[in-house]
Design a protein around this motif. Sequence first.
Motif, PDB file in Angstrom:
ATOM      1  N   UNK A  74      22.727  -4.305  -8.491  1.00  0.00           N
ATOM      2  CA  UNK A  74      22.296  -3.299  -7.376  1.00  0.00           C
ATOM      3  C   UNK A  74      20.475  -3.823  -7.004  1.00  0.00           C
ATOM      4  N   UNK A  75      20.210  -3.154  -6.384  1.00  0.00           N
ATOM      5  CA  UNK A  75      18.583  -3.742  -5.497  1.00  0.00           C
ATOM      6  C   UNK A  75      18.349  -2.353  -5.865  1.00  0.00           C
ATOM      7  N   UNK A  76      17.318  -1.529  -6.533  1.00  0.00           N
ATOM      8  CA  UNK A  76      17.100  -0.718  -6.470  1.00  0.00           C
ATOM      9  C   UNK A  76      15.003  -0.586  -6.473  1.00  0.00           C
ATOM     10  N   UNK A  77      15.142   0.269  -4.667  1.00  0.00           N
ATOM     11  CA  UNK A  77      13.407  -0.230  -4.248  1.00  0.00           C
ATOM     12  C   UNK A  77      12.943   2.014  -4.953  1.00  0.00           C
ATOM     13  N   UNK A  78      11.407   1.740  -5.639  1.00  0.00           N
ATOM     14  CA  UNK A  78      10.460   2.434  -5.524  1.00  0.00           C
ATOM     15  C   UNK A  78       9.600   2.421  -5.416  1.00  0.00           C
ATOM     16  N   UNK A  79       9.404   3.307  -4.063  1.00  0.00           N
ATOM     17  CA  UNK A  79       7.775   2.591  -3.274  1.00  0.00           C
ATOM     18  C   UNK A  79       7.051   3.878  -2.460  1.00  0.00           C
ATOM     19  N   UNK A  80       5.870   3.573  -2.629  1.00  0.00           N
ATOM     20  CA  UNK A  80       4.957   4.593  -2.152  1.00  0.00           C
ATOM     21  C   UNK A  80       4.962   5.237  -0.457  1.00  0.00           C
ATOM     22  N   UNK A  81       5.571   4.094   0.296  1.00  0.00           N
ATOM     23  CA  UNK A  81       6.065   5.000   2.013  1.00  0.00           C
ATOM     24  C   UNK A  81       7.347   5.355   1.684  1.00  0.00           C
ATOM     25  N   UNK A  82       8.087   6.013   0.667  1.00  0.00           N
ATOM     26  CA  UNK A  82       9.652   6.181   1.423  1.00  0.00           C
ATOM     27  C   UNK A  82       9.610   8.206   1.467  1.00  0.00           C
ATOM     28  N   UNK A  83       8.377   8.526   1.075  1.00  0.00           N
ATOM     29  CA  UNK A  83       8.362   9.448   1.286  1.00  0.00           C
ATOM     30  C   UNK A  83       6.799  10.133   0.926  1.00  0.00           C
ATOM     31  N   UNK A  84       6.572  10.679   1.691  1.00  0.00           N
ATOM     32  CA  UNK A  84       4.552  10.990   1.720  1.00  0.00           C
ATOM     33  C   UNK A  84       4.529  11.849   3.127  1.00  0.00           C
ATOM     34  N   UNK A  85       2.100  12.680   3.047  1.00  0.00           N
ATOM     35  CA  UNK A  85       2.374  12.651   3.682  1.00  0.00           C
ATOM     36  C   UNK A  85       0.289  12.108   3.720  1.00  0.00           C
ATOM     37  N   UNK A  86       0.088  12.902   4.674  1.00  0.00           N
ATOM     38  CA  UNK A  86      -1.119  12.207   5.027  1.00  0.00           C
ATOM     39  C   UNK A  86      -2.291  13.119   4.851  1.00  0.00           C
ATOM     40  N   UNK A  87      -3.735  13.311   4.420  1.00  0.00           N
ATOM     41  CA  UNK A  87      -4.131  14.390   4.671  1.00  0.00           C
ATOM     42  C   UNK A  87      -5.163  13.869   4.546  1.00  0.00           C
ATOM     43  N   UNK A  88      -6.718  13.849   5.331  1.00  0.00           N
ATOM     44  CA  UNK A  88      -8.146  13.419   5.307  1.00  0.00           C
ATOM     45  C   UNK A  88      -8.084  11.914   5.351  1.00  0.00           C
ATOM     46  N   UNK A  89      -6.953  11.407   5.792  1.00  0.00           N
ATOM     47  CA  UNK A  89      -7.223   9.409   5.750  1.00  0.00           C
ATOM     48  C   UNK A  89      -6.102   9.309   4.331  1.00  0.00           C
ATOM     49  N   UNK A  90      -5.844  10.142   2.866  1.00  0.00           N
ATOM     50  CA  UNK A  90      -5.812   9.686   2.103  1.00  0.00           C
ATOM     51  C   UNK A  90      -3.688  10.421   2.456  1.00  0.00           C
ATOM     52  N   UNK A  91      -3.124   8.949   1.317  1.00  0.00           N
ATOM     53  CA  UNK A  91      -1.878   8.495   1.548  1.00  0.00           C
ATOM     54  C   UNK A  91      -1.024   9.332   0.374  1.00  0.00           C
ATOM     55  N   UNK A  92      -0.599  10.348   0.446  1.00  0.00           N
ATOM     56  CA  UNK A  92      -0.027  10.582  -1.217  1.00  0.00           C
ATOM     57  C   UNK A  92       1.979  11.015  -1.230  1.00  0.00           C
ATOM     58  N   UNK A  93       1.921  10.328  -1.618  1.00  0.00           N
ATOM     59  CA  UNK A  93       3.670  10.096  -1.816  1.00  0.00           C
ATOM     60  C   UNK A  93       4.476  10.964  -2.864  1.00  0.00           C
ATOM     61  N   UNK A  94       6.066  10.924  -3.363  1.00  0.00           N
ATOM     62  CA  UNK A  94       6.077  11.194  -3.791  1.00  0.00           C
ATOM     63  C   UNK A  94       6.498  11.013  -5.783  1.00  0.00           C
ATOM     64  N   UNK A  95       6.099   9.684  -5.575  1.00  0.00           N
ATOM     65  CA  UNK A  95       6.329  10.052  -7.310  1.00  0.00           C
ATOM     66  C   UNK A  95       4.577   9.800  -8.119  1.00  0.00           C
ATOM     67  N   UNK A  96       4.834  11.124  -8.369  1.00  0.00           N
ATOM     68  CA  UNK A  96       3.932  12.190  -9.425  1.00  0.00           C
ATOM     69  C   UNK A  96       3.741  10.977 -10.687  1.00  0.00           C
ATOM     70  N   UNK A  97       2.413  11.609 -11.011  1.00  0.00           N
ATOM     71  CA  UNK A  97       1.512  10.606 -12.169  1.00  0.00           C
ATOM     72  C   UNK A  97       1.693  11.717 -13.156  1.00  0.00           C
TER      73      UNK A  97
END
Length: 334
Positions: A218-241
Amino acid sequence: MEPADRIYAYSSTLMGTEISLRLFSPDRQLAAQVFNTIGELENLLTVNRPRSQVMDVNRAAGNHPVAVTSTVFELIRRARDASLVEGSCFNLAIGPIVKLWKIGFTGDSVPDRDRIERLLGLTDPRDVILDEKEGSVFLARAGMEIDIGAIAKGYIADIVKELLRRNGVRNAIVNLGGNLHAIGTPLPEEQGRWRVGLQKPFGEKEEMIGIIRVSDKSVVTSGTYERFIVVDDRIYHHIIDPRTGYPLDNELHSITIVSDKSIDGDVYSTIIYGMGVASGLRYLRENCPSLGAVFVTRDKRIILSSERSFAFELLDTTYSLSRPGTSRSGSGMA
Ligand code: FAD
Ligand code: MG
């Protein structure tokens, strides 16, 4: 073309993503069976519709336990265990924060810090109480919500692999929107390994920075670019700390896990992503040496764990490549 050269591809949209199945002999009926099975599991597990077994658990939070099927119970148990691993950023009780951000869904936005902080109090995984005998799940506090989006696709991919095996399929690829099970080997033998593309962060979907070669993995990737929004030039992605309630913020753009079971890939892609490169590599070495990992950093480095379970070929030489036990090199084929 020999019949064995042919690939028969089937696809369907489920779980908000494109699901594809590639077989070496045509079998529309089996493909339909696979998609039906995934659809049934989605109906049990989704948190993106008002009703499912998981949503029944969520709606009863702070009120009463809910009995669920053994499939759902096992998945929740596994997600809870992953949440309790020391140093894990995986948290199945992260639901209220995920629903607040809505990243990848209509209405996504950067929430007020106050609201995030208030909801953090409802995300303790120890408040997810499992009763083995009753097969029930109880969320101890009103307002709690479980979200198993970080683990369910892996679990479902393993069930699909088993379904294919029971139907005599030994060689196939199933791709659940980036969670990929490469079953057996390609036909005819292509160096005995499948070629799985490693996507360029924030590039076009087909832009690859490398190829991961595997057989029966199995090959599984988690990435910041899979689901995100850009607000004020900052990227907010879907994996939450889970410590802050904000998207995880470290040196990584993505982490890919190569494993026998896809559920392990899904769990560890999230856990190891949260740890970052140095701690992640150490954790894998000490605790799960059979898993392979490919880290992609924001400063364009690709770092490989032990290559026991895969081989890696660099395609984009603007990235530098580090293999275990070597210093950086600019190119390489395993
Ligand atoms: P992973 O990195 O494996 O997981 C990230 C996801 O896990 C996040 O999207 C969030 O849901 C959750 N999460 C965030 N932070 C944490 C954390 N710290 N610990 C644990 N989990 C965390 N998408 C749609 O657009 N529409 C749909 O209708 C839809 N239905 C779905 C139904 C099912 C049954 C499943 C499994 C997924 C569905 N999805 C849907 C996709 C889902 O919303 C997630 O985006 C997806 O599961 C993320 O998987 P991943 O492998 O990309 O990311
Ligand atoms: Mg995951």
